[in-house]
Write a protein that holds these residues in place. Structure first.
Motif, mmCIF file in Angstrom:
data_model
loop_
_atom_site.group_PDB
_atom_site.id
_atom_site.type_symbol
_atom_site.label_atom_id
_atom_site.label_comp_id
_atom_site.label_asym_id
_atom_site.label_seq_id
_atom_site.Cartn_x
_atom_site.Cartn_y
_atom_site.Cartn_z
ATOM 1 N N THR A 39 11.369 -26.936 16.090
ATOM 2 C CA THR A 39 12.525 -27.813 16.258
ATOM 3 C C THR A 39 13.578 -27.597 15.189
ATOM 4 O OG1 THR A 39 11.117 -29.485 17.293
ATOM 5 C CG2 THR A 39 13.207 -30.242 16.486
ATOM 6 N N ASN A 40 13.220 -27.018 14.050
ATOM 7 C CA ASN A 40 14.195 -26.856 12.975
ATOM 8 C C ASN A 40 14.509 -25.383 12.724
ATOM 9 O OD1 ASN A 40 11.373 -27.728 11.394
ATOM 10 N ND2 ASN A 40 12.296 -25.851 10.611
ATOM 11 N N GLU A 41 15.592 -25.172 12.000
ATOM 12 C CA GLU A 41 16.029 -23.818 11.671
ATOM 13 C C GLU A 41 15.039 -23.127 10.730
ATOM 14 O OE1 GLU A 41 20.186 -23.200 10.587
ATOM 15 O OE2 GLU A 41 20.598 -25.261 11.202
ATOM 16 N N LEU A 42 15.037 -21.806 10.809
ATOM 17 C CA LEU A 42 14.217 -20.977 9.928
ATOM 18 C C LEU A 42 15.022 -19.732 9.574
ATOM 19 C CD1 LEU A 42 11.347 -20.690 8.674
ATOM 20 C CD2 LEU A 42 10.709 -19.390 10.712
ATOM 21 N N ASP A 43 15.231 -19.512 8.286
ATOM 22 C CA ASP A 43 15.977 -18.345 7.808
ATOM 23 C C ASP A 43 15.016 -17.235 7.377
ATOM 24 O OD1 ASP A 43 18.320 -19.724 8.176
ATOM 25 O OD2 ASP A 43 18.622 -20.190 6.052
ATOM 26 N N ALA A 44 15.528 -16.006 7.394
ATOM 27 C CA ALA A 44 14.724 -14.864 6.946
ATOM 28 C C ALA A 44 15.614 -13.855 6.224
ATOM 29 C CB ALA A 44 14.027 -14.197 8.129
ATOM 30 N N ARG A 45 14.980 -13.022 5.413
ATOM 31 C CA ARG A 45 15.644 -11.843 4.885
ATOM 32 C C ARG A 45 14.625 -10.722 4.814
ATOM 33 N NH1 ARG A 45 17.054 -13.504 -1.389
ATOM 34 N NH2 ARG A 45 14.908 -13.803 -2.130
ATOM 35 N N LEU A 46 15.106 -9.501 4.974
ATOM 36 C CA LEU A 46 14.234 -8.332 5.047
ATOM 37 C C LEU A 46 14.368 -7.523 3.765
ATOM 38 C CD1 LEU A 46 15.132 -7.259 8.715
ATOM 39 C CD2 LEU A 46 13.400 -8.896 7.949
ATOM 40 N N THR A 47 13.239 -7.300 3.096
ATOM 41 C CA THR A 47 13.243 -6.550 1.846
ATOM 42 C C THR A 47 12.864 -5.091 2.110
ATOM 43 O OG1 THR A 47 10.904 -6.853 1.271
ATOM 44 C CG2 THR A 47 12.416 -8.677 0.762
ATOM 45 N N MET A 88 8.875 -12.969 13.255
ATOM 46 C CA MET A 88 8.338 -14.326 13.299
ATOM 47 C C MET A 88 6.819 -14.350 13.168
ATOM 48 S SD MET A 88 10.349 -17.087 13.769
ATOM 49 C CE MET A 88 9.484 -18.237 14.858
ATOM 50 N N SER A 89 6.188 -13.203 13.246
ATOM 51 C CA SER A 89 4.727 -13.156 13.192
ATOM 52 C C SER A 89 4.226 -13.472 11.793
ATOM 53 C CB SER A 89 4.231 -11.770 13.620
ATOM 54 O OG SER A 89 4.510 -11.523 14.973
ATOM 55 N N SER A 90 2.963 -13.877 11.732
ATOM 56 C CA SER A 90 2.303 -14.082 10.448
ATOM 57 C C SER A 90 0.990 -13.314 10.443
ATOM 58 C CB SER A 90 2.072 -15.572 10.184
ATOM 59 O OG SER A 90 1.358 -16.162 11.246
ATOM 60 N N VAL A 105 9.071 -9.459 5.018
ATOM 61 C CA VAL A 105 9.839 -10.533 5.655
ATOM 62 C C VAL A 105 9.680 -11.794 4.807
ATOM 63 C CG1 VAL A 105 10.170 -11.958 7.702
ATOM 64 C CG2 VAL A 105 9.514 -9.555 7.960
ATOM 65 N N GLU A 106 10.771 -12.238 4.227
ATOM 66 C CA GLU A 106 10.768 -13.483 3.469
ATOM 67 C C GLU A 106 11.442 -14.562 4.321
ATOM 68 O OE1 GLU A 106 12.704 -12.773 -0.243
ATOM 69 O OE2 GLU A 106 11.085 -11.486 -1.008
ATOM 70 N N THR A 107 10.919 -15.774 4.252
ATOM 71 C CA THR A 107 11.476 -16.863 5.053
ATOM 72 C C THR A 107 11.713 -18.095 4.183
ATOM 73 O OG1 THR A 107 9.219 -17.479 5.715
ATOM 74 C CG2 THR A 107 10.508 -16.152 7.275
#
Length: 417
Positions: A39-47, A88-90, A105-107
């Motif tokens: 339901t809420n936003e999720l940010d990511a950045r790729l290293t 989005m995977s873990s 993948v950092e979130t």
């Protein structure tokens, strides 16, 4: 005597100012909202550690933070869905006994403390939210974001583990939630907080509460209002591990997100518990085998997800396999009933790739009735203020949109006042 009159006037003036301040105060107990799954936003950045499966998936590497969820427009392009699923995977590490992101993948969860994070998960379109109606209704009642109303968004791919087992992401959320509750109370004259939740957020908030000292709960929490909480899991929890979950996006093929959904710790929390569904009632049926809530481990192996048996048995069953503890604060749980809800999934053969038929039972369309009411008997006999309100013909998300349901929910939130 002459000097006493100005002194008396000054004291009366100070008293009048104090009374005016009290009368101007909204008198509302602050409310902390914990939203439902996805339901809420999720940010990511790729290293630089990120190894994309295709060059296109690495296009944002080194460019900083971007909105991973929800980007409605991007996911309308089928070519972007595999990259979304990958990022989005873990990953579960048996040696560490914990979940983490895919390497590189950092979130982060933006806007913690504010309802901004889940009013519109896709702020560009503002057309994919049911929490916004709930927030707007609270605002009409007098609540203000950051003053008397606060949001506790979270990374919905994760959950928490039993006490004593590692859960880095979940434990960090609980620390932040505790600080938020204390801050909300402090900003409002020390008034206890109302924690109101929807769906999966209710399970998280319940685990949070039972892990806090009882004295802390009684000091800082005036009422717990879980809405549509799946206390005993969902039959749909088994179904989505077979067919996938498109997160409510009709243009996304659920099977395109199957591996991503299977990788998430939170997916195991949604599996039906024996305590609610019984250990023998068939929930998934094939030509040669019935699977009940007591056969979840066998079911995971049968669908090719045997690696999840360990974390399910060590990190989920200890939390939900038996009677759930009362949270030790006044509770009003609001549930929808009278809506057809998947109760049994029937496959025509032994092939889980075949399209099954679905037998419907009572519930809210998502949460089965036996799961929604799983705490009713045990919690109502604990000598603590408890009530359950069943709203007829009300679906899972409509509970936060429909005027009839919202009137009930707002009333229960304000009971703390």
């Amino acid at each position: 005597m002459v000097m006493a009159i100005p002194l008396l006037l000054a004291q009366l003036l100070l008293l009048a100012v104090a009374l005016a301040a009290v009368q101007a105060a909204p008198g509302l107990h602050p409310v902390v909202l914990v939203p439902g799954y996805a339901t809420n936003e999720l940010d990511a950045r790729l290293t630089e550690l990120y190894r994309p499966s295709s060059p296109g998936c690495g296009a944002r590497k080194g460019e900083g933070w971007f909105r991973l969820y929800l980007n409605y427009s991007a996911l309308q392009d089928p070519g972007n869905v595999p990259c979304f699923a990958e990022q989005m995977s873990s990953v579960y590490d048996p040696a560490a006994d914990d979940y983490s992101n895919v390497a590189g993948v950092e979130t982060r969860v933006p806007f913690f403390g504010s309802t901004q994070a889940f009013r519109y998960p896709d702020p560009d379109r503002k057309n994919f939210s049911y929490m916004s109606t709930f927030v707007e209704r609270l605002e009409k009642t007098g609540y203000r974001d950051g003053e008397t109303m606060f949001g506790a968004p979270y990374d919905f791919r994760y959950a928490v583990a039993p006490v004593g087992r590692p859960s880095r992401v979940g434990d960090a959320f609980f620390r932040a939630l505790k600080n938020l509750v204390e801050r909300a109370s402090g900003l409002n004259g020390g008034r206890p907080v109302v924690i109101a939740t929807h769906s999966f957020g209710g399970l998280l908030a319940h685990q949070f509460l039972i892990r806090q000292p009882l004295a802390w709960r009684r000091r800082f929490v005036g009422r717990f209002v879980p809405i549509a909480a799946p206390w005993g899991g969902l039959v749909r929890g088994m179904q989505t591990l077979v067919s996938g979950n498109n997160l409510g996006l009709p243009f996304v093929d659920p099977r395109a997100l199957l591996r991503q959904g299977r990788s998430q710790q939170s997916s195991l929390w949604r599996l039906p518990s024996p305590a609610a569904f019984g250990a023998a009632t068939p929930l998934v049926t094939t030509k040669s085998r019935n699977y009940s809530a007591g056969d979840v481990a066998d079911f995971l192996v049968a669908i090719g997800l045997g690696e999840a048996v360990g974390p399910y048995e060590s990190r989920v069953l200890p939390l939900f396999g038996g009677e759930l503890p009362h949270p030790g604060v006044p509770v009003t749980t609001v549930v929808g009933v009278g809506v057809g809800t998947p109760e049994r999934i029937v496959f025509p053969g032994d092939d889980f790739d075949a399209t099954p038929s679905v037998v419907a039972g009572d519930g809210d369309g998502v949460v089965n009735l036996v799961s929604a009411v799983a705490v009713e008997t045990s919690w109502s006999h604990r000598g603590v203020d408890f009530s359950m309100v069943k709203v007829s013909n009300m679906s899972h998300n409509a509970l936060l949109v429909d005027d009839r349901a919202l009137e009930i929910i707002i009333r229960e939130i304000q009971r703390a006042d």
